[in-house]
Scaffold this motif. Structure first.
Motif, PDB file in Angstrom:
ATOM      1  N   UNK A 156     -48.691  21.097  54.833  1.00  0.00           N
ATOM      2  CA  UNK A 156     -50.125  21.110  54.618  1.00  0.00           C
ATOM      3  C   UNK A 156     -50.705  22.518  54.777  1.00  0.00           C
ATOM      4  N   UNK A 157     -50.129  23.337  55.665  1.00  0.00           N
ATOM      5  CA  UNK A 157     -50.627  24.713  55.766  1.00  0.00           C
ATOM      6  C   UNK A 157     -50.247  25.510  54.522  1.00  0.00           C
ATOM      7  N   UNK A 158     -49.062  25.230  53.964  1.00  0.00           N
ATOM      8  CA  UNK A 158     -48.674  25.868  52.702  1.00  0.00           C
ATOM      9  C   UNK A 158     -49.583  25.463  51.559  1.00  0.00           C
ATOM     10  N   UNK A 159     -49.908  24.168  51.485  1.00  0.00           N
ATOM     11  CA  UNK A 159     -50.814  23.697  50.431  1.00  0.00           C
ATOM     12  C   UNK A 159     -52.218  24.265  50.593  1.00  0.00           C
ATOM     13  N   UNK A 160     -52.682  24.370  51.833  1.00  0.00           N
ATOM     14  CA  UNK A 160     -54.001  24.979  52.064  1.00  0.00           C
ATOM     15  C   UNK A 160     -54.012  26.450  51.649  1.00  0.00           C
ATOM     16  N   UNK A 161     -52.938  27.152  51.932  1.00  0.00           N
ATOM     17  CA  UNK A 161     -52.843  28.556  51.541  1.00  0.00           C
ATOM     18  C   UNK A 161     -52.823  28.695  50.021  1.00  0.00           C
ATOM     19  N   UNK A 162     -52.047  27.848  49.350  1.00  0.00           N
ATOM     20  CA  UNK A 162     -52.007  27.858  47.890  1.00  0.00           C
ATOM     21  C   UNK A 162     -53.381  27.519  47.328  1.00  0.00           C
ATOM     22  N   UNK A 163     -54.060  26.541  47.939  1.00  0.00           N
ATOM     23  CA  UNK A 163     -55.406  26.178  47.491  1.00  0.00           C
ATOM     24  C   UNK A 163     -56.397  27.321  47.649  1.00  0.00           C
ATOM     25  N   UNK A 164     -56.297  28.063  48.753  1.00  0.00           N
ATOM     26  CA  UNK A 164     -57.205  29.191  48.972  1.00  0.00           C
ATOM     27  C   UNK A 164     -56.983  30.280  47.925  1.00  0.00           C
ATOM     28  N   UNK A 165     -55.735  30.580  47.625  1.00  0.00           N
ATOM     29  CA  UNK A 165     -55.441  31.601  46.618  1.00  0.00           C
ATOM     30  C   UNK A 165     -55.856  31.101  45.227  1.00  0.00           C
ATOM     31  N   UNK A 166     -55.699  29.814  44.984  1.00  0.00           N
ATOM     32  CA  UNK A 166     -56.135  29.241  43.700  1.00  0.00           C
ATOM     33  C   UNK A 166     -57.647  29.356  43.554  1.00  0.00           C
ATOM     34  N   UNK A 167     -58.382  29.145  44.624  1.00  0.00           N
ATOM     35  CA  UNK A 167     -59.836  29.301  44.565  1.00  0.00           C
ATOM     36  C   UNK A 167     -60.227  30.751  44.251  1.00  0.00           C
ATOM     37  N   UNK A 168     -59.482  31.695  44.783  1.00  0.00           N
ATOM     38  CA  UNK A 168     -59.735  33.103  44.462  1.00  0.00           C
ATOM     39  C   UNK A 168     -59.517  33.338  42.975  1.00  0.00           C
ATOM     40  N   UNK A 169     -58.454  32.762  42.405  1.00  0.00           N
ATOM     41  CA  UNK A 169     -58.198  32.907  40.968  1.00  0.00           C
ATOM     42  C   UNK A 169     -59.294  32.238  40.148  1.00  0.00           C
ATOM     43  N   UNK A 170     -59.771  31.075  40.574  1.00  0.00           N
ATOM     44  CA  UNK A 170     -60.878  30.424  39.866  1.00  0.00           C
ATOM     45  C   UNK A 170     -62.128  31.292  39.898  1.00  0.00           C
ATOM     46  N   UNK A 171     -62.375  31.978  40.997  1.00  0.00           N
ATOM     47  CA  UNK A 171     -63.510  32.886  41.077  1.00  0.00           C
ATOM     48  C   UNK A 171     -63.387  33.985  40.026  1.00  0.00           C
ATOM     49  N   UNK A 172     -62.198  34.602  39.926  1.00  0.00           N
ATOM     50  CA  UNK A 172     -62.016  35.654  38.943  1.00  0.00           C
ATOM     51  C   UNK A 172     -62.113  35.125  37.522  1.00  0.00           C
ATOM     52  N   UNK A 173     -61.625  33.911  37.294  1.00  0.00           N
ATOM     53  CA  UNK A 173     -61.691  33.334  35.945  1.00  0.00           C
ATOM     54  C   UNK A 173     -63.138  33.050  35.541  1.00  0.00           C
ATOM     55  N   UNK A 174     -63.961  32.506  36.445  1.00  0.00           N
ATOM     56  CA  UNK A 174     -65.351  32.229  36.101  1.00  0.00           C
ATOM     57  C   UNK A 174     -66.150  33.518  35.953  1.00  0.00           C
ATOM     58  N   UNK A 175     -65.836  34.517  36.754  1.00  0.00           N
ATOM     59  CA  UNK A 175     -66.521  35.796  36.627  1.00  0.00           C
ATOM     60  C   UNK A 175     -66.167  36.463  35.303  1.00  0.00           C
ATOM     61  N   UNK A 176     -64.919  36.300  34.885  1.00  0.00           N
ATOM     62  CA  UNK A 176     -64.464  36.858  33.613  1.00  0.00           C
ATOM     63  C   UNK A 176     -65.136  36.162  32.430  1.00  0.00           C
ATOM     64  N   UNK A 177     -65.302  34.853  32.499  1.00  0.00           N
ATOM     65  CA  UNK A 177     -65.940  34.102  31.421  1.00  0.00           C
ATOM     66  C   UNK A 177     -67.420  34.370  31.332  1.00  0.00           C
ATOM     67  N   UNK A 178     -68.046  34.630  32.479  1.00  0.00           N
ATOM     68  CA  UNK A 178     -69.486  34.881  32.510  1.00  0.00           C
ATOM     69  C   UNK A 178     -69.870  36.224  31.942  1.00  0.00           C
ATOM     70  N   UNK A 179     -68.908  37.130  31.799  1.00  0.00           N
ATOM     71  CA  UNK A 179     -69.198  38.445  31.243  1.00  0.00           C
ATOM     72  C   UNK A 179     -69.792  39.420  32.219  1.00  0.00           C
ATOM     73  N   UNK A 180     -69.775  39.094  33.497  1.00  0.00           N
ATOM     74  CA  UNK A 180     -70.333  40.013  34.505  1.00  0.00           C
ATOM     75  C   UNK A 180     -69.419  41.137  34.800  1.00  0.00           C
TER      76      UNK A 180
END
Length: 129
Positions: free
Chosen positions: A105-129
């Motif tokens: 579960x700590x491994x999955x939480x860590x993977x989830x946290x890094x995935x959220x960081x990637x989602x942040x970059x993906x939405x920022x990239x799509x928004x054109x900011x």
């Protein structure tokens, strides 16, 4: 500079990093060495660069293959970012294991946290900011 040159530099750095990681594995034993922080530091640094270069090159060619062989320079940036994030997951899980705190579960939480960081970059990239 062309994308082929960028990829050649990244691939060359990856090969050198993998060789350095193998040398660290064979020549520096952290359990017998008196300089434990040095050997562990070299192990993780060389592994970080080796994995980042490998994930970047593989990710770039996977993107080119998915996009029907069209070549975009943005693929290199995205592949590098995701290569670093995948490497952070691998190194982070290794560090958790070294500290004795890695559970499923700590491994999955860590993977989830890094995935959220990637989602942040993906939405920022799509928004054109």
């Amino acid at each position: 500079m062309s994308h082929n040159r960028y990829l050649a530099i990244i691939a060359g750095a990856g090969i050198v990093s993998w060789i350095a990681w193998i040398v660290v594995l064979n020549k520096l034993d952290p359990f017998e060495s008196t300089s434990l922080p040095l050997s562990l530091g070299l192990f993780f640094i060389s592994l970080f660069f080796a994995l980042t270069c490998t994930f970047t090159v593989v990710g770039y060619y996977f993107r080119v293959w998915l996009n029907k062989n069209e070549i975009y320079y943005s693929h290199i940036n995205v592949a590098l970012r995701q290569g670093v994030l995948l490497t952070l997951i691998a190194i982070g899980c290794l560090l958790f294991q070294l500290l004795g705190v890695l559970t499923w579960w700590s491994g999955l939480l860590f993977i989830g946290a890094v995935t959220m960081i990637e989602f942040y970059f993906m939405t920022k990239e799509e928004g054109g900011d």
